[in-house]
Design an enzyme around this catalytic site. Structure first.
Site, short mmCIF file in Angstrom:
data_model
loop_
_atom_site.label_atom_id
_atom_site.label_comp_id
_atom_site.label_asym_id
_atom_site.label_seq_id
_atom_site.Cartn_x
_atom_site.Cartn_y
_atom_site.Cartn_z
N LYS A 97 0.82 -1.22 0.00
CA LYS A 97 0.00 0.00 0.00
C LYS A 97 0.85 1.26 0.00
O LYS A 97 0.47 2.26 -0.58
CB LYS A 97 -0.96 0.01 1.19
N LYS A 128 -7.97 -10.85 -7.32
CA LYS A 128 -9.06 -11.24 -6.41
C LYS A 128 -10.25 -10.28 -6.57
O LYS A 128 -10.08 -9.14 -7.01
CB LYS A 128 -8.57 -11.29 -4.97
N LYS A 166 -13.43 -4.51 -3.72
CA LYS A 166 -14.38 -3.40 -3.78
C LYS A 166 -13.96 -2.37 -4.82
O LYS A 166 -14.76 -1.59 -5.29
CB LYS A 166 -14.46 -2.71 -2.42
P1 AMP Z 1 -11.88 -5.84 2.41
O1 AMP Z 1 -12.92 -5.74 1.33
O2 AMP Z 1 -10.52 -6.00 1.80
O3 AMP Z 1 -12.01 -4.81 3.48
O4 AMP Z 1 -12.11 -7.27 3.10
C1 AMP Z 1 -12.79 -7.53 4.29
C2 AMP Z 1 -12.73 -9.04 4.52
O5 AMP Z 1 -13.54 -9.68 3.52
C3 AMP Z 1 -11.31 -9.64 4.33
O6 AMP Z 1 -10.56 -9.73 5.49
C4 AMP Z 1 -11.62 -11.03 3.83
O7 AMP Z 1 -11.85 -11.89 4.93
C5 AMP Z 1 -12.91 -10.87 3.07
N1 AMP Z 1 -12.66 -10.78 1.62
C6 AMP Z 1 -12.36 -9.68 0.88
N2 AMP Z 1 -12.25 -9.96 -0.41
C7 AMP Z 1 -12.48 -11.30 -0.52
C8 AMP Z 1 -12.49 -12.21 -1.63
N3 AMP Z 1 -12.26 -11.81 -2.86
N4 AMP Z 1 -12.76 -13.51 -1.35
C9 AMP Z 1 -12.99 -13.94 -0.10
N5 AMP Z 1 -12.99 -13.12 0.97
C10 AMP Z 1 -12.73 -11.83 0.77
#
Ligand code: AMP
Ligand code: TRP
Length: 333
Positions: free
Chosen positions: A118, A200, A203
């Protein structure tokens, strides 16, 4: 309620950045809901202070905090079973963050993978201190409640390791203050971007690469139908050579609480489009009830604000007691 004694207290947090997608649901939120049934003492936080480590529009952030709360409740997080609260409203998080900062070797922060990636992509100027010290705030979140278990995605394991190290070093200096928290790792692999299966699902980036929890059946159908697979017209699981179809198989298995092997057996001899069509049906069946609940909650913001208000009171009750003890051992009471 059946209580698995090994989970004394569960704590986890999720950042209010954008609206959650299917990866967030299957990878995090759904396991939060399940854990409520396995532990009597569960605390979930909308970690708004963490979101501020990257620039945020104030009005948008305010909406995101409420929308994420609505989403958690609609997905089944139950405020009668779990404490749900907004991190910044419990001031002891930042107090403990400072106390832990004073015991964190900067060499440990330098090696955090998330910081390394980051900080390289920081938009303007040099990366901010908050981005660097973010894992210490996460440690404070967990240790403030003396949590025994923390459900996290594999991207957070390194942060949890730091939390464990900080707890041990604090305990060594001041006596047994903190339990050493353990991770609870989900069994759902990272969902991939539907357009670029080598990345992956996240958002950020093009909307067509993810299923948002708010997507209508038509949009879900379009996104799944157009998801990138390959020229082999069969349903098999091989993430290295067939990432696109393997991602759809994984998603299908996760939604059904099944395994990729069982899904491949069920679709053997069938075509890619057959899996895509069935996956759309499964997604719609899962997401429609959640969307109905989200609509209902969006029309009752007083209820949502009350959940956060009650959650803040309950979290504060624990935080005040623990922080008072910590102040005393450190010598600042
Ligand atoms: P974030 O959107 O990066 O704030 O992610 C919050 C939590 O959602 C992460 O710690 C993961 O546990 C889960 N997560 C985010 N993206 C994925 C994905 N593509 N597949 C599975 N779990 C995800
Ligand atoms: N860092 C986590 C993430 O980005 C969110 C988080 C903050 C968290 N504090 C936490 C997760 C405490 C578990 C426990 O996903």
């Amino acid at each position: 309620m059946s209580t698995v004694a090994k989970f004394k207290r569960i704590f986890s947090g999720i950042q209010p950045t954008g609206f959650p997608h299917l990866g967030n649901y299957l990878g995090a939120i759904r396991s939060w809901v399940k854990l409520q049934e396995q532990c009597d003492d569960v605390i979930y936080s909308v970690v708004d202070l963490h979101a501020l480590t990257v620039p945020q529009d104030p009005l948008q952030l305010r909406d995101n905090i409420r929308n994420l709360t609505i989403c958690l409740l609609a997905c089944g997080v139950d405020p009668d079973k779990s404490i749900v609260f907004q991190q910044s409203k419990v001031l002891q998080h930042t107090g403990l963050y400072w106390l832990l900062s004073c015991r964190t070797p900067s060499s440990k922060l330098n090696t955090q993978t998330q910081w390394k990636t980051k900080s390289r992509t920081a938009q303007v100027g040099t990366p901010p201190l908050g981005l660097y010290s973010y894992p210490v705030l996460m440690a404070a979140d967990i240790l403030l409640y003396k949590a025994s278990h923390v459900p996290v995605g594999d991207d957070q394991i390194q942060h949890l390791e730091l939390t464990r190290d900080l707890a041990k070093s604090f305990n060594k200096l001041y006596g047994n203050v903190f339990p050493i928290p353990r991770p609870i790792l989900g069994n759902v692999p990272r969902l991939r971007n539907l357009r670029y299966p080598d990345q992956k699902m996240s958002k950020s980036g093009e909307d067509s690469g993810r299923i948002n929890l708010t997507d209508s059946p038509d949009i879900i159908r379009k996104k799944i139908r157009r998801s990138v697979t390959d020229s082999i017209n069969a349903v098999t699981y091989d993430p290295a050579s067939r990432p696109g179809i393997s991602n759809l198989v994984e998603t299908y298995a996760a939604l059904q609480d099944s395994t990729v092997e069982k899904v491949c057996t069920a679709f053997s001899g069938k075509q890619t489009v057959d899996l895509k069509d069935k996956l759309v049906d499964l997604l719609v069946a899962h997401l429609i009830p959640i969307q109905r609940k989200m609509d209902q909650l969006s029309n009752d913001m007083t209820y949502v604000d009350n959940v956060l208000y009650d959650g803040c009171n309950k979290a504060s009750n624990i935080a005040v007691v623990n922080y008072t003890e910590i102040e005393a051992v450190v010598g600042i009471s």
